[in-house]
Design a protein around this motif. Structure first.
Motif, short mmCIF file in Angstrom:
data_model
loop_
_atom_site.label_atom_id
_atom_site.label_comp_id
_atom_site.label_asym_id
_atom_site.label_seq_id
_atom_site.Cartn_x
_atom_site.Cartn_y
_atom_site.Cartn_z
N THR A 1 0.87 -1.17 0.00
CA THR A 1 0.00 0.00 0.00
C THR A 1 0.91 1.23 0.00
N SER A 2 0.31 2.40 0.10
CA SER A 2 1.11 3.62 0.12
C SER A 2 1.88 3.78 1.45
N TRP A 3 1.47 3.05 2.48
CA TRP A 3 2.17 3.16 3.76
C TRP A 3 3.25 2.10 3.94
N ASP B 1 6.16 4.58 -7.84
CA ASP B 1 5.09 4.44 -8.83
C ASP B 1 5.55 4.14 -10.24
N SER C 1 3.06 5.66 -4.10
CA SER C 1 2.30 6.71 -3.44
C SER C 1 0.82 6.39 -3.35
N ALA C 2 0.29 5.57 -4.25
CA ALA C 2 -1.13 5.22 -4.19
C ALA C 2 -1.32 3.80 -4.68
N SER D 1 -3.08 -0.33 -4.01
CA SER D 1 -2.92 -1.47 -3.14
C SER D 1 -3.16 -2.72 -3.98
#
Length: 180
Positions: free
Chosen positions: A67-69, A124, A174-175, A177
């Motif tokens: 994911t982004s995290w 990305d 960054s975005a 999942s």
């Protein structure tokens, strides 16, 4: 006799039998095959079963998702960029592809037994790294595969499942999942 028949055939005196058979066929004729190309009626509505197979080895590090995290690796959540080496997951102190330097990759040169391939997930999209950084890794016989993070995760999983000596250095995208 055979020679005379062949000469007559070549001059057009005899019509081969396959030409006659083709002329007698209906226009919607289709060739008969010894095998079926489509399922039979009784095969269309049979139940499909799925069996989840266990991993080959509990020590094998596979990336379950990102994911982004961060990442999910063997069910464990890792926040931020990480380095996956055989039998260990480490935090990797980089913020973006611009922070990838010789110093940030020296860990992978020190591993024993040596790795063959380092998969770099740079976010990305694929970004170009300094040629000196890649040359630094090639000097000790480590191939570097630079990819966007989603493709790097998949590539790492494939290489690990093939039992290749592989490590990964991943920056979360960054975005998005996936792989879950």
């Amino acid at each position: 006799m055979i020679l005379a028949s062949l000469k007559m055939f070549c001059r057009g005196g005899l019509t081969p039998s396959w030409r006659l058979a083709a002329a007698r066929r209906a226009p919607d004729w289709q060739p008969r095959r010894g095998h079926r190309l489509t399922p039979a009626d009784d095969e269309l509505y049979q139940k499909t079963t799925l069996k989840l197979m266990e991993r080959e080895s509990p020590s094998m590090m596979l990336i379950d998702g990102y994911t982004s995290w961060g990442f999910t690796i063997n069910g464990d959540k890792v926040v931020g960029p990480c380095a996956i080496i055989p039998r260990a997951i480490l935090q990797w102190n980089v913020g973006s592809y611009q922070d990838i330097t010789k110093e940030s990759l020296v860990l992978f040169r020190l591993l024993e037994p040596r790795i063959e391939i380092l998969v770099l997930g740079v976010g990305d999209k694929v970004e170009r790294l300094e040629p000196g950084v890649l040359k630094f890794m090639r000097e000790c016989g480590i191939a570097v595969e630079v990819q966007d993070t989603p493709n790097a995760c998949a590539t790492f999983n494939i290489l690990i499942s093939e039992r290749r000596a592989t490590a990964a250095a991943l920056i979360p995208p960054s975005a998005g999942s996936a792989l879950m």
